[in-house]
Design a protein around this motif. Structure first.
Motif, short mmCIF file in Angstrom:
data_model
loop_
_atom_site.label_atom_id
_atom_site.label_comp_id
_atom_site.label_asym_id
_atom_site.label_seq_id
_atom_site.Cartn_x
_atom_site.Cartn_y
_atom_site.Cartn_z
N ASP A 90 0.70 -1.19 0.05
CA ASP A 90 -0.14 -0.14 -0.31
C ASP A 90 0.82 1.32 0.02
O ASP A 90 0.53 2.32 -0.87
CB ASP A 90 -0.94 -0.01 1.07
CG ASP A 90 -2.06 -0.88 1.14
OD1 ASP A 90 -2.35 -1.38 -0.02
OD2 ASP A 90 -2.67 -1.44 1.90
N GLN A 91 1.96 1.07 0.65
CA GLN A 91 2.71 2.33 0.88
C GLN A 91 3.40 2.70 -0.77
O GLN A 91 3.56 3.82 -1.24
CB GLN A 91 3.85 2.17 1.84
CG GLN A 91 3.64 2.20 3.08
CD GLN A 91 2.76 3.22 3.63
OE1 GLN A 91 1.44 3.15 3.86
NE2 GLN A 91 3.34 4.60 3.67
N LYS A 92 3.77 1.68 -1.37
CA LYS A 92 4.43 1.81 -2.67
C LYS A 92 3.45 2.31 -3.74
O LYS A 92 3.48 3.07 -4.51
CB LYS A 92 4.98 0.57 -3.24
CG LYS A 92 6.22 0.20 -2.77
CD LYS A 92 6.65 -1.42 -3.12
CE LYS A 92 8.06 -1.76 -2.54
NZ LYS A 92 9.31 -1.01 -2.96
N LEU A 93 2.02 1.67 -3.57
CA LEU A 93 0.90 2.28 -4.39
C LEU A 93 0.62 3.69 -4.03
O LEU A 93 0.48 4.42 -5.03
CB LEU A 93 -0.27 1.27 -4.32
CG LEU A 93 -1.46 1.45 -5.02
CD1 LEU A 93 -1.08 0.89 -6.53
CD2 LEU A 93 -2.56 0.64 -4.53
N LYS A 94 0.75 3.98 -2.75
CA LYS A 94 0.41 5.44 -2.55
C LYS A 94 1.40 6.49 -3.18
O LYS A 94 1.22 7.56 -3.48
CB LYS A 94 0.36 5.62 -1.01
CG LYS A 94 -0.95 5.27 -0.40
CD LYS A 94 -1.12 5.52 1.16
CE LYS A 94 -2.36 5.23 1.70
NZ LYS A 94 -2.60 5.48 3.08
N GLU A 95 2.67 5.79 -2.99
CA GLU A 95 3.97 6.57 -3.86
C GLU A 95 3.74 6.96 -5.26
O GLU A 95 3.73 7.82 -5.96
CB GLU A 95 5.20 6.14 -3.67
CG GLU A 95 6.14 6.82 -4.18
CD GLU A 95 7.72 5.92 -3.87
OE1 GLU A 95 8.69 6.50 -4.48
OE2 GLU A 95 7.59 4.94 -3.26
#
Length: 674
Positions: free
Chosen positions: A38-43
């Motif tokens: 999810d953190q990579k997707l948000k980035e």
């Protein structure tokens, strides 16, 4: 960040996330935590917002899930299966609440539900009958897994009540309870098969099996939580009413659902289950919050990939630090050597953890694990805690690396590791104590010979006393009653019950005996397929690796293991002695009721997966009309009955020999015409 740098980073993130999606949705084998994903997707979402010129329609931010597996028919969803926006932050939940209030005012309620860690499924019912079950897939279309889903006991194939729409779709989550996962995963490990990391992976892997009979043997469960129908808004005012209705229709709805008047009540629900989730028998990874009223849901609408009226709050997997003290190496009945980390006791997810899985030598190397390291241990969705990493800041400069043993920790035999495999094995299967004991314990187990009056402790006791050295000795206990009666805790009644159980085990069919032998990679399903194909132990023992590979869904690894087993003179001698003891080492042919002679003199081979009949049913149809089943394709064959996903080699050989290839429908027509 410059546009050039952004373009490079967007390309990197896109490639990473597409690969993670493939591993999660198609292979059911995730390689990254939900939080990190999810953190990579948000980035990526933020970069695409700042540099819209680089936004691609095929970006992971525009997709719901992964690709479609090629093994099932692909079906388009009537209503797209969108994903939910995720958050790990209370502030982001309050921001979501503020956006909802700006759009629809303050007069609304939330429904809070547990977020099950399983496999999303869409079920279509017509006139109360289950017509289709489809996986999420990419959100627009998914895999048709209807035959497998029909085997799940909690999913009704036909509704017994009234009041439901003529056509509707209900969505839910297929999952596996942790105790069932633990038991089945242990069986896989004992059979030398790859263990699943967690119940979610096991459930997803099960629902994608080609053999629905095997799916039926695995205890899957399912919670249903969302109704779709053309006239849904006329039937119900809100989501809560629909949940109450579908419960009355016979669907399994989770009882841990709450109607909340505001975001504070929703946050209290989240806090409650963050503490109590480990008391459940199944895994959850968060809470789903939905605006209750259907009219307000429509007013809020959707983004490209998720509803604006719902959001999921995800719990972070619990992780703690502790000191790694040493490695123990466990030897299973198939000889597999499994490393286990011994830890300084630490409280994790409500239990005290002293040991954690290290899986294999590759994992130890990946972690660069050293003696005395401070390690991060995580439970998350996994039953057995796992060492996730090392705190390098706390590593002693003179810490020594872990050296994987070259020899068996139990019998000192040099270990072997086959090319392409991660596991080390002890090849001394007839002289390594844990293998000997484990193999006998497997032999007497419920799914194998099911010998009443004998248990794992009995086997261990008899082994220590020198009464048992292999499975053959079990059938010689009848002649050792005078020794048995002298053992502590063995009275005459318990001895009589045990000997009666041993005698009764001789009635077990060939497939059970074959499974009980404990051949590596030969589980229940494989044993049944081999027994039905080769009919008796002598034919199987004489079969070549290539001949075994011709059996439906039997691969090279299994075929190699079977041929290696029967190439061992000790095993062949044991088989002969089992015959002398009267065990059933051949299939008892059932007398087929003759329905006609339409196929008299004709020979058939059946290959593939069929829509209307199972392969066993097609075999019975052919034999009941005078036809003969062959095990392989040759110039003598009259017909190849071909289903979906038939092996390309069989098809090519049949075409080369110009053998007629017919479908199950054409087979029935052939019978009717004659």
């Amino acid at each position: 960040m410059s546009p050039a740098e952004a373009a490079i980073r967007i390309e990197e993130l896109t490639a990473e996330l597409n690969e993670y999606n493939y591993q999660y949705y198609v292979l059911a084998n995730p390689s990254i935590s939900d939080y990190d994903f999810d953190q990579k997707l948000k980035e990526l979402e933020e970069l695409e917002r700042l540099f819209p010129q680089f936004l691609d329609a095929d970006s992971p931010t525009q997709k719901v899930g992964g690709d479609i597996t090629q093994r099932f028919n692909t079906v388009r969803h009537r209503w797209p299966m969108l994903s939910l926006s995720n958050t790990y932050s209370e502030q982001e939940l309050r921001d979501f609440d503020a956006r909802v209030r700006r759009a629809i005012g303050d007069d609304f309620e939330y429904v809070c539900e547990l977020k099950f860690d399983g496999l999303s499924i869409s079920l279509t019912y017509e006139n109360g009958v289950l017509k289709r079950a489809v996986t999420r897939g990419d959100g627009v279309q998914g895999d048709d897994v209807t035959a497998n889903v029909r085997t799940i006991k909690k999913i009704p194939n036909r509704l017994r009540t009234e009041g439901y729409p003529e056509l509707f779709e209900i969505r839910g989550e297929i999952f596996m309870h942790r105790p069932a996962f633990q038991r089945l995963n242990n069986e896989r490990i004992e059979n030398g098969e790859m263990a699943y990391a967690n119940p979610r992976n096991f459930a997803a892997g099960t629902i994608k099996l080609q053999d629905s009979a095997e799916v039926a043997r695995r205890p899957l469960d399912c919670f249903l939580y969302f109704l779709n129908a053309d006239n849904r808004n006329r039937l119900f005012k809100n989501h809560w009413e629909s949940l109450e209705a579908v419960k009355s229709w016979g669907f399994h709805v989770c009882e841990h659902t709450a109607l909340c008047a505001n975001i504070d009540e929703a946050l209290a629900f989240i806090a409650k289950w963050e503490k109590e989730r480990h008391d459940l028998s199944y895994d959850i990874d968060g809470i789903v919050i939905k605006v209750n009223d259907y009219g307000q849901q429509e007013e809020l609408g959707f983004t490209a990939k998720s509803p604006r009226w719902s959001i999921s709050y995800k719990y972070k997997a619990e992780q703690v630090e502790t000191v790694f003290q040493s490695v123990s190496y466990q030897v299973g009945r198939t000889g597999a050597v499994t490393p286990v980390a011994n830890l300084k006791p630490v409280l994790l997810a409500g239990t005290t953890v002293k040991r954690a899985s290290l899986h294999n030598a590759n994992e130890i190397a990946r972690l660069d694990l050293r003696e005395g390291d401070t390690v991060f241990v995580e439970k998350g969705g996994e039953i057995i805690p796992k060492v996730m990493g090392v705190n390098m800041l706390k590593r002693s400069p003179d810490a020594l690396p872990i050296v994987y043993p070259l020899s068996c920790p139990e019998c000192s035999t040099l270990l072997v590791r086959k090319a392409g495999e991660a596991v080390h094995y002890c090849p001394n299967d007839e002289g390594c104590p844990p293998q000997i004991v484990g193999r006998m314990q497997h032999f007497i187990s419920r799914k194998a010979m099911d010998i009443e009056g004998m248990g794992d402790e009995t086997i261990e006791t008899f082994y220590r006393q020198g009464l048992l050295r292999n499975i053959i000795d079990i059938y010689a206990l009848q002649d050792k009653q005078d020794i048995l009666i002298g053992l502590e805790r063995f009275g005459q009644k318990s001895i009589d019950n045990m000997l009666a159980g041993i005698e009764k085990s001789k009635e077990k069919p060939f497939e059970k005996v074959l499974f009980a032998l404990g051949i590596r990679y030969v589980g229940e399903t494989v044993a049944r397929k081999l027994a039905l194909h080769f009919k008796n132990i002598d034919v199987l023992a004489a079969a070549s690796k290539a001949e075994i590979e011709m059996v439906h869904e039997i691969g090279e690894r299994i075929a190699e293991s079977v041929t290696e087993y029967f190439a061992n003179d000790i095993h062949r001698e044991q088989i002969e002695r089992l015959k002398q003891h009267g065990l059933k080492l051949a299939v008892e042919e059932k007398v087929t009721k003759r329905l006609g002679d339409a196929l008299e003199g004709k020979s058939f081979v059946i290959s593939g997966v069929f829509e209307q009949f199972s392969r066993e049913e097609l075999t019975a149809i052919i034999e009941s009309h005078g036809g003969k089943l062959l095990s392989s394709i040759s110039g003598k064959l009259d017909y190849l009955v071909a289903g979906d996903k038939m092996g390309p080699s069989k098809l090519a050989k049949a075409e080369k020999l110009r053998i007629p290839i017919i479908s199950e429908k054409e087979l029935l027509q052939l019978i009717a015409n004659n």
